[in-house]
Motif scaffolding. Structure first.
Motif, PDB file in Angstrom:
ATOM      1  N   ALA A   1      -3.992  -8.494  -1.347  1.00 15.23           N
ATOM      2  CA  ALA A   1      -2.898  -9.245  -0.721  1.00 15.23           C
ATOM      3  C   ALA A   1      -3.138  -9.582   0.749  1.00 15.23           C
ATOM      4  O   ALA A   1      -2.328 -10.265   1.362  1.00 15.23           O
ATOM      5  CB  ALA A   1      -1.598  -8.456  -0.849  1.00 15.23           C
ATOM      6  N   GLY A   2      -4.235  -9.107   1.323  1.00 17.30           N
ATOM      7  CA  GLY A   2      -4.480  -9.411   2.730  1.00 17.30           C
ATOM      8  C   GLY A   2      -5.654  -8.638   3.283  1.00 17.30           C
ATOM      9  O   GLY A   2      -6.297  -7.856   2.572  1.00 17.30           O
ATOM     10  N   LEU A   3      -5.949  -8.871   4.569  1.00 18.17           N
ATOM     11  CA  LEU A   3      -7.026  -8.175   5.273  1.00 18.17           C
ATOM     12  C   LEU A   3      -6.437  -7.410   6.445  1.00 18.17           C
ATOM     13  O   LEU A   3      -5.451  -7.846   7.045  1.00 18.17           O
ATOM     14  CB  LEU A   3      -8.061  -9.179   5.800  1.00 18.17           C
ATOM     15  N   ASP A   4      -7.050  -6.268   6.774  1.00 19.57           N
ATOM     16  CA  ASP A   4      -6.584  -5.536   7.955  1.00 19.57           C
ATOM     17  C   ASP A   4      -7.259  -6.115   9.199  1.00 19.57           C
ATOM     18  O   ASP A   4      -8.014  -7.086   9.126  1.00 19.57           O
ATOM     19  CB  ASP A   4      -6.822  -4.030   7.787  1.00 19.57           C
ATOM     20  N   ALA A   5      -6.978  -5.515  10.348  1.00 20.64           N
ATOM     21  CA  ALA A   5      -7.494  -6.039  11.616  1.00 20.64           C
ATOM     22  C   ALA A   5      -9.010  -6.010  11.678  1.00 20.64           C
ATOM     23  O   ALA A   5      -9.636  -6.757  12.448  1.00 20.64           O
ATOM     24  CB  ALA A   5      -6.904  -5.247  12.776  1.00 20.64           C
ATOM     25  N   GLN A   6      -9.637  -5.149  10.864  1.00 17.79           N
ATOM     26  CA  GLN A   6     -11.098  -5.057  10.855  1.00 17.79           C
ATOM     27  C   GLN A   6     -11.736  -5.894   9.747  1.00 17.79           C
ATOM     28  O   GLN A   6     -12.929  -5.780   9.472  1.00 17.79           O
ATOM     29  CB  GLN A   6     -11.512  -3.588  10.697  1.00 17.79           C
ATOM     30  N   GLY A   7     -10.927  -6.730   9.112  1.00 17.63           N
ATOM     31  CA  GLY A   7     -11.459  -7.639   8.104  1.00 17.63           C
ATOM     32  C   GLY A   7     -11.658  -7.023   6.736  1.00 17.63           C
ATOM     33  O   GLY A   7     -12.412  -7.564   5.915  1.00 17.63           O
ATOM     34  N   LEU A   8     -10.995  -5.897   6.469  1.00 21.79           N
ATOM     35  CA  LEU A   8     -11.139  -5.226   5.174  1.00 21.79           C
ATOM     36  C   LEU A   8      -9.943  -5.505   4.278  1.00 21.79           C
ATOM     37  O   LEU A   8      -8.818  -5.639   4.750  1.00 21.79           O
ATOM     38  CB  LEU A   8     -11.278  -3.709   5.377  1.00 21.79           C
ATOM     39  N   PRO A   9     -10.172  -5.573   2.950  1.00 14.82           N
ATOM     40  CA  PRO A   9      -9.083  -5.901   2.028  1.00 14.82           C
ATOM     41  C   PRO A   9      -8.019  -4.803   1.947  1.00 14.82           C
ATOM     42  O   PRO A   9      -8.318  -3.619   2.084  1.00 14.82           O
ATOM     43  CB  PRO A   9      -9.793  -6.035   0.667  1.00 14.82           C
ATOM     44  N   LEU A  10      -6.803  -5.235   1.687  1.00 20.21           N
ATOM     45  CA  LEU A  10      -5.679  -4.347   1.424  1.00 20.21           C
ATOM     46  C   LEU A  10      -4.998  -4.810   0.143  1.00 20.21           C
ATOM     47  O   LEU A  10      -4.887  -6.014  -0.109  1.00 20.21           O
ATOM     48  CB  LEU A  10      -4.666  -4.392   2.578  1.00 20.21           C
ATOM     49  N   GLY A  11      -4.541  -3.858  -0.653  1.00 19.08           N
ATOM     50  CA  GLY A  11      -3.930  -4.210  -1.934  1.00 19.08           C
ATOM     51  C   GLY A  11      -2.491  -3.755  -2.034  1.00 19.08           C
ATOM     52  O   GLY A  11      -2.070  -2.801  -1.384  1.00 19.08           O
ATOM     53  N   LEU A  12      -1.730  -4.467  -2.866  1.00 15.99           N
ATOM     54  CA  LEU A  12      -0.366  -4.062  -3.211  1.00 15.99           C
ATOM     55  C   LEU A  12      -0.342  -3.643  -4.674  1.00 15.99           C
ATOM     56  O   LEU A  12      -1.068  -4.195  -5.500  1.00 15.99           O
ATOM     57  CB  LEU A  12       0.620  -5.207  -2.984  1.00 15.99           C
TER      58      LEU A  12
END
Length: 495
Positions: free
Chosen positions: A451-462
């Motif tokens: 669902a998005g990327l964190d500040a370091q460019g890594l994926p985040l999931g829901l």
């Protein structure tokens, strides 16, 4: 056409149907990518000859009108699934050299549907781990990197090889297993989709057991549509598994309309953990807004026994593991320690298990044996089972009140570096499962969507949690979330 390995299942299937490519070409593209990606350590038993043989057979089958949806599509198989004549080690030294004379039901279902196995994928030993650092084959490395940082990151665990391989386009999709989050957490860490179906939807027969009342197989894919296609192929009643549900398997892909107007999505207050990173909090809020914009009704819900889920899980899972792993004794198959003169059967068991099991497996076997011992059975194991019943009832009450699905974060953080969580405090590693174990304890379906990327460019999931046996409805909600999130990021090819 170049870069065929970068396709998803649905796109590749459509090209095969139109005659614009062949299974042999798809398979060869993946095999080339696999050979160039040894730095990731995702594939541990490569089967190129078998893959090309099955690809040729699939091409013949595709000439007819009755080829199933998975026909000719190259995939990876987690090393937990028994594969006839192909090494199956569950990431452990104790199963070294074990080549089963039979096929697991899940992998057989995929073969029957024409899928092409490229090889076996790395994993945490006996599926015990959240970072793929407990494997006898060595660590799996995520294809993702932090911005301006070359540190090797975890792909998550235990299905880390599957997640890394799918994210790096080494295969079109892969099988995983999920006992406490081992499909959903690595999917979240690698920007892929992973679904754990309802307990009993996929047969456990021929899958090396970790915790029998929690284990469930599922697909790890590049999109929600691909997850729907592959899940249908993997499912089905199996008389060889007493916990397999005798239910018809719907056409999950046909249920992907993207229409979730009027669906009630629950937001559990207990998942707002102390110290939760602001990025995870924001991602959850954004996901909630996306579903609301798509026409869903958002309701606050309570799952009051959530705080007991992690300790209950880490009593029940090791207890079942200690029972299941008692069969590895050096007698029938796998590793056997060298014995000295005068050693008896007890010494053989002790030496074989000391050499064959890694530290994390030994730790969990000892915990499990302890909580099942006469003096502690009621204090720990039976109490954990009672808590499990209460957790299940929490979900039942929420669904009975009209909630269709529940939205939560999939993980408490983005992927961390390999070696960053030391062995000195295993509890820190176990906390990675905080959002996922409830789903296994309650036997529910759950899916992780990037669902998005964190500040370091890594994926985040829901994570979306659904009603039992309603994977189709859950996949459709995930499909709507996927469309709204518009996640298209891919790792750069540094390997």
């Amino acid at each position: 056409m170049t870069d065929l390995n970068k396709l998803g299942l649905a796109e590749a299937r459509d090209l095969l149907r139109k005659g614009e490519t062949t299974s042999v070409e798809l398979t060869q593209s993946c095999l080339t990518a696999i050979d160039a990606a040894d730095a990731l350590n995702a594939f541990v038993h490569k089967t190129p000859e078998l893959a090309l043989e099955r690809a040729k057979a699939a091409d013949e089958r595709l000439k007819g009108d009755d080829a199933p949806a998975m026909c000719g599509l190259p995939i990876g198989i987690k090393d937990l699934f028994c594969t006839k004549g192909v090494d199956t080690q569950a990431g452990s030294r104790i199963l070294q050299g074990f080549k089963p004379e039979y096929e697991s039901t899940v992998s057989q279902n995929l073969i029957d549907n024409g899928a092409v196995m490229l090889g076996k994928l790395n994993m945490d030993e006996f599926a015990m781990g959240s970072s793929n650092e407990t494997s006898v084959y060595g660590n799996v490395v995520s294809p993702w990197r932090r911005n301006n940082d070359d540190a090797d990151l975890t792909p998550g665990g235990s299905s880390g090889g599957s997640a890394s391989a799918v994210a790096a386009d080494l295969c079109l999709a892969a099988t995983g297993t999920d006992t406490g989050g081992s499909i959903r957490q690595p999917a979240a860490f690698t920007g892929t989709v992973g679904i754990k179906p309802t307990y009993g939807r996929c047969s456990r027969w021929g899958t090396v057991a970790f915790a029998s009342s929690l284990d469930q197989a599922g697909p790890m894919t590049k999109s929600v549509r691909d997850a729907a296609i592959m899940l249908e192929a993997m499912c089905g009643h199996d008389a060889k598994d007493s916990t397999s549900a005798d239910l018809a398997v719907p056409n999950f892909e046909a249920m992907l309309t993207g229409d979730i107007k009027g669906k009630k999505i629950g937001i559990p207050k207990e998942y707002r953990m102390d110290g939760m990173p602001a990025e995870i909090e924001q991602l959850w809020a954004d996901g909630t807004a996306m579903l609301k914009a798509a026409g869903a009704e958002i309701v606050d819900i309570s799952l009051p026994h959530t705080k007991y889920a992690l300790p209950a899980y880490y009593v029940i899972a090791p207890a079942e593991a200690s029972s299941n792993l008692a069969r590895y004794d050096g007698v029938r198959y796998g590793h056997r320690a060298k014995l000295e003169a005068g050693d008896g059967i007890t010494e053989m068991y002790e030496k074989t298990r000391a050499e064959g099991f890694g530290h994390e497996v030994q730790r969990r076997v000892m915990i499990g044996t302890y909580v099942l011992s006469a003096g502690f059975y009621d204090a720990y194991y039976n109490r954990a089972r009672r808590v499990r019943t209460l957790i299940k009832k929490d979900f039942e009450d929420v669904f009975a009140a009209g909630v269709d699905a529940i939205l939560t974060p999939a993980t408490p953080s983005a992927a961390f570096g390999l070696g960053e969580m030391t062995d000195a405090d295993p509890v820190q590693m176990y906390l990675n499962d905080v959002f996922t174990v409830t789903v296994n304890l309650a036997g529910l379906p759950g899916i992780s969507v990037p669902a998005g990327l964190d500040a370091q460019g890594l994926p985040l999931g829901l994570q979306l949690i659904g009603k039992p046996w309603e994977e189709g409805d859950l996949l459709n909600t995930a499909y709507a979330l996927e469309a709204a999130a518009g996640f298209v990021a891919k790792p750069g090819n540094w390997w």
